[in-house]
Design an enzyme around this catalytic site. Structure first.
Site, short mmCIF file in Angstrom:
data_model
loop_
_atom_site.label_atom_id
_atom_site.label_comp_id
_atom_site.label_asym_id
_atom_site.label_seq_id
_atom_site.Cartn_x
_atom_site.Cartn_y
_atom_site.Cartn_z
N HIS A 224 0.82 -1.21 0.00
CA HIS A 224 0.00 0.00 0.00
C HIS A 224 0.86 1.27 0.00
O HIS A 224 0.33 2.37 0.10
CB HIS A 224 -0.91 -0.03 1.24
CG HIS A 224 -2.09 0.88 1.16
ND1 HIS A 224 -2.34 1.86 2.10
CD2 HIS A 224 -3.09 0.99 0.25
CE1 HIS A 224 -3.44 2.51 1.80
NE2 HIS A 224 -3.92 2.00 0.68
N LYS A 226 3.24 4.48 -1.02
CA LYS A 226 3.28 5.46 -2.10
C LYS A 226 4.57 6.26 -1.95
O LYS A 226 4.61 7.27 -1.25
CB LYS A 226 2.08 6.41 -2.03
CG LYS A 226 0.74 5.75 -2.33
CD LYS A 226 -0.01 5.42 -1.09
CE LYS A 226 -1.41 4.95 -1.45
NZ LYS A 226 -2.02 4.15 -0.40
N ASP A 231 17.28 10.16 -7.56
CA ASP A 231 18.70 10.48 -7.41
C ASP A 231 19.21 10.38 -5.98
O ASP A 231 20.28 10.92 -5.65
CB ASP A 231 19.00 11.89 -7.95
CG ASP A 231 19.01 11.93 -9.47
OD1 ASP A 231 19.09 10.86 -10.09
OD2 ASP A 231 18.94 13.04 -10.03
N HIS A 405 -9.13 11.44 1.58
CA HIS A 405 -8.27 10.27 1.52
C HIS A 405 -6.98 10.48 2.31
O HIS A 405 -6.09 9.64 2.33
CB HIS A 405 -7.94 9.98 0.04
CG HIS A 405 -7.35 8.63 -0.20
ND1 HIS A 405 -6.02 8.44 -0.53
CD2 HIS A 405 -7.91 7.39 -0.18
CE1 HIS A 405 -5.79 7.14 -0.69
NE2 HIS A 405 -6.90 6.48 -0.49
N LYS A 407 -4.21 10.68 5.18
CA LYS A 407 -3.84 9.84 6.31
C LYS A 407 -2.90 10.66 7.19
O LYS A 407 -1.69 10.70 6.94
CB LYS A 407 -3.17 8.55 5.85
CG LYS A 407 -4.04 7.70 4.88
CD LYS A 407 -3.40 7.64 3.56
CE LYS A 407 -4.02 6.75 2.53
NZ LYS A 407 -5.36 6.34 2.58
N ASP A 412 -0.21 16.78 19.98
CA ASP A 412 0.34 17.92 20.73
C ASP A 412 1.01 18.92 19.77
O ASP A 412 0.47 19.19 18.71
CB ASP A 412 1.29 17.43 21.83
CG ASP A 412 0.55 16.67 22.93
OD1 ASP A 412 -0.69 16.84 23.03
OD2 ASP A 412 1.18 15.91 23.66
#
Length: 487
Positions: A224, A226, A231, A405, A407, A412
């Site tokens: 999952h 991404k 370089d 979508h 996440k 704090d």
């Protein structure tokens, strides 16, 4: 001969043999489940299903029940070789004056997976697909040595083809390009799209390719992540896949997500992470020593500098549920606030209790989820947890502007985490996930601004009104909650 065969089948021997095999297989699997000393609730659930519905239970277990924890993704020998390619040294939390809570968070990540803390990094934040993809394509265009991409979804659409063309062009210029895509996540993409990439010199391969007879042994464990590393000096990580909906919203008014571009020593951790996955796929060992030390590309003027960062990976092969435990620790240590954005809210019992405990202790706990998600089943299952949250004082908001979508978790004034991990069983237990933990008051302040802007596009759920929702909704939510561990 025909009469003998007919007599054989009429005797019921075949049915009895099938029943005996099914019963024997069921008992063997139950013995395996008990010997693994899993979570008692999950073990009891599997044993119950296997005993009551032996055939259905066997099929479900083959696809969703097997345990691959404590299996190595890479040999110790190859791990040592990759570590030798590190060009920056990690630091101790006290070197950048972290609080005791942040220090404990760093120490947990180090114990779980060897995740080190790196200082003096720069981060840019993207909250829409167009800005992220424009930046990514520019960095791909400027690449001199290597491009390593790892995406759950790489669609054959406008933006997918644009990035594919940019990768092919770099190959022709002598740049090494590697692509990991998840086979299930990109299942709707025709095979010829990736064949064309390979024909043009892009090393594009699926993670855990699902095919017979390996279907049952691989379909439940998905990559999952991404991530893109260019370089060895710039990297991208967050919640955005490569697909047009991150730009035009798809079937939604808009698609709200969070992604980051980072430069600095932390990039070597992302490069190492990709190299481990590449080796796990049987594609050989990337020689990190061969990647030249190039100056980091210029960052946007809005970039945040001098940020402490730590990359934490998690997956079904880890000894611990790394990211779930890191989330739990951050929530438990919170003193002022815990702000969360997630498209799917299906927390395990430990994290749910931690959130409730924090709220009952007068920590400001706020969670934003989409009003209308991209999966009806997941949206309904997520809703089943709302009543328990509201009773403890957790504030739940529904995002109204489109698909949320993102996440994100802010704790704090010093800790923020962004990555691919949802607050659900699948991300915690079954998926290969990656999250960056940022230790910076400036980074946290910037993300608080973004979170509050999203609150303005959301409505808060009121307990009295929530209790009056239709009985049909409550029933669907309760039924689908039972499937939370496999959704």
């Amino acid at each position: 001969m025909t009469e003998a065969l007919q007599a054989f089948f009429d005797s019921g021997w075949l049915a009895k043999s099938f029943a005996a095999v099914a019963l024997g297989s069921t008992l063997v699997i139950i013995a395996v489940i008990l010997s693994e000393n899993r979570n008692p609730v999950k073990s009891l659930a599997w044993v119950t299903v296997l005993l009551l519905l032996p055939v259905v239970g066997l099929i479900l277990y083959i696809f969703f029940g097997r345990n691959i924890k404590n299996k190595r993704m890479i040999s110790r020998r190859n791990r040592r070789k990759l570590r030798k390619g590190e060009k920056h040294t990690h630091i101790h939390p006290r070197d950048i004056g972290l609080s005791p809570e942040a220090t404990a968070q760093v120490n947990l990540g180090r114990s779980l997976s060897g995740a080190q803390l790196y200082a003096a990094n720069t981060v840019e934040i993207f909250t829409n697909g167009k800005a992220k993809f424009d930046s990514l394509i520019q960095d791909i265009t400027n690449a001199k040595h290597s491009i390593n991409l790892e995406y759950y979804i790489f669609n054959d659409d406008i933006i997918g083809r644009k990035i594919a063309d940019a990768l092919i062009k770099k190959v022709k210029e002598g740049v090494k390009v590697r692509l990991i895509y998840d086979h299930v996540g990109s299942f709707s993409v025709k095979a010829r799209f990736f064949k064309k990439l390979r024909a043009q010199g892009v090393d594009a391969y699926p993670f855990f390719e699902v095919s017979f007879p390996l279907l049952g042994t691989r379909v439940n464990w998905r990559n999952h992540r991404k991530i893109c590393v260019i370089d060895g000096n710039v990297a991208y990580i967050g919640g955005m896949n490569i697909a047009d909906r991150y730009i035009d919203g798809g079937k939604f008014e808009s698609w709200r997500d969070t992604h980051t571009r980072v430069t600095g020593p932390i990039v070597q951790a992302l490069q190492y992470s990709f190299a481990v996955d590449w080796n796990f796929m049987g594609r050989g060992l990337i020689d990190l020593d061969e990647i030249p030390v190039l100056p980091a590309p210029t960052a946007n003027t809005t970039a945040i500098k001098n940020v402490g960062m730590q990359l934490l990976n998690s997956g079904p092969m880890s000894q611990w549920s790394n990211i779930a435990l890191a989330f739990h620790k951050a929530i438990v240590n919170a003193r002022r606030r815990v702000f969360i954005q997630t498209p799917y809210f299906l927390p395990d019992e430990a994290i749910l209790k931690a959130l409730q405990t924090a709220a009952l202790a007068h920590v400001d706990v706020r969670i934003i989820i989409p009003r209308k998600g991209d999966s009806w089943m997941l949206t309904k299952a997520s809703a089943s947890y709302i009543s328990e949250c509201l009773k403890s004082g957790i504030k739940i908001y529904m995002y109204d502007k489109g698909m949320l979508h993102s996440k994100l978790m802010i704790v704090d004034d010093e800790i923020t985490t962004i990555g691919s991990t949802n607050f659900d069983f699948r991300s915690f237990d079954y998926n290969f996930e990656s999250n960056l933990f940022f230790y910076s008051t400036e980074m946290t302040a910037r993300m608080l601004e973004i979170f509050k802007a999203d609150l303005a596009e959301s409505h808060r759920i009121q307990p009295a009104k929530w209790r009056r929702r239709p009985l049909s909704d409550k029933t669907a939510e309760s039924i689908l909650r039972l499937l939370s561990p496999v959704l």
